[in-house]
Motif scaffolding. Sequence first.
Motif, short mmCIF file in Angstrom:
data_model
loop_
_atom_site.label_atom_id
_atom_site.label_comp_id
_atom_site.label_asym_id
_atom_site.label_seq_id
_atom_site.Cartn_x
_atom_site.Cartn_y
_atom_site.Cartn_z
N UNK A 93 22.79 4.99 24.77
CA UNK A 93 22.47 5.99 26.03
C UNK A 93 21.11 5.74 26.60
N UNK A 94 20.54 6.76 26.90
CA UNK A 94 19.33 6.72 27.44
C UNK A 94 18.57 6.41 26.35
N UNK A 95 17.23 5.96 26.58
CA UNK A 95 16.16 5.42 25.56
C UNK A 95 15.32 6.17 25.15
N UNK A 96 15.41 7.63 25.25
CA UNK A 96 14.20 8.55 25.11
C UNK A 96 13.93 8.57 23.69
N UNK A 122 16.12 13.98 21.43
CA UNK A 122 15.36 14.68 22.39
C UNK A 122 16.47 15.28 23.65
N UNK A 123 15.94 16.33 24.07
CA UNK A 123 16.77 17.24 25.00
C UNK A 123 16.68 16.74 26.42
N UNK A 124 15.85 16.17 26.77
CA UNK A 124 15.46 15.72 28.13
C UNK A 124 14.89 14.49 28.18
N UNK A 125 14.81 13.68 29.25
CA UNK A 125 14.26 12.49 29.53
C UNK A 125 12.53 12.67 29.35
#
Length: 361
Positions: free
Chosen positions: A163-166, A106-109
Amino acid sequence: MNCPRGGGGNIIFLGQQKSKGYRLIGATRKKLTRILVLPAMPRTFLIDTDPASDDAVALIMALRSTEVQVAAITVVAGNVPVQQGTSNALYTAELCGSDVPIYSGAEAPLKRKLVTADWFHGLDGLGDDGYKPTKRRAEPRHAVDVIIETVLAHPGIEIVTLGPLTNLAIALTREPKLAASVARCIVMGGAPCCEGNVTPAAEFNIWVDPEAARIVFSAGLPIEMVGWHLCRGGAALNQQDIDAVLALKTPVGEFAIRSNSTAAQAYFKQTGEQGISLPDPVAMSIALNPALCISTSTHFVDIETSSELTRGMTVVDRLNVAADSRNKDVWAEVLERQGKAHICWTLDVPGWKAALYSALR
């Protein structure tokens, strides 16, 4: 494949002996006279990460471990854009001599604009020292597809998120039954007991994509939450620790210190504490050796997604009052799913530093 660390061949013991983590070959029912001890099958990890300087050290720990096999590294936007994070993961694997497959995701939330941590890790995430892979290239498939395929192909897999969980949230939304195939899900994220590191209320990984975090925490995964508080104070590398790592004179040791030099300056500006704070390697050390978490408890956790003041706050029901009459309406969705997270409160600091030192030798 993980980085080679040497190792020995099979060992033959005389008499009745057992070894934790090993399987015994050649025993008879009446008497154990010769036992061939072979290493047990390594545990399988899938690592989802937004590689900056501390993530890279965590990757080194996993790739150099003889205890686990890393099936894949999936990259998500967070500390740096996903293209830069993928490059950093490739460089780290190349440094280790590892051929572990690496996939961009993923490139963004899910619902928000990406906010990176260049103020902490530098523009390239590795202290802007020009680290780039020269041989490794990312695999062509998308990280989310690989997460789904890898988890379903390896029942009992352990997922480590740095990292973020996207990526993981999208995978779970597409294939909810993934959760049942996961033995452990170690999440580096959250501030369960104290202040955040990006806002007063929130830790960076959760804050970047709180909607994704809420999906992951509600999916029924066996989550082990390793918060930012565990890497502070005595857990940060002091000057003696840094000198000891540099004295090893290994490429991975030098890289671990040099790539985190910018982060060390940012950490001092942020907290007033000297040293190199390494949240992702702390989480990886617990993933590799759960005994390094010496104090834990299990609670309902919800993620704040509505308020900008407390966006990304990990709200832990530490006193187990979510079901009380005054709270149950607000916590209804969390209570309905009956999924709780294991919160790590206290770290075995000497054990964590010994594990790091060993990985960088």
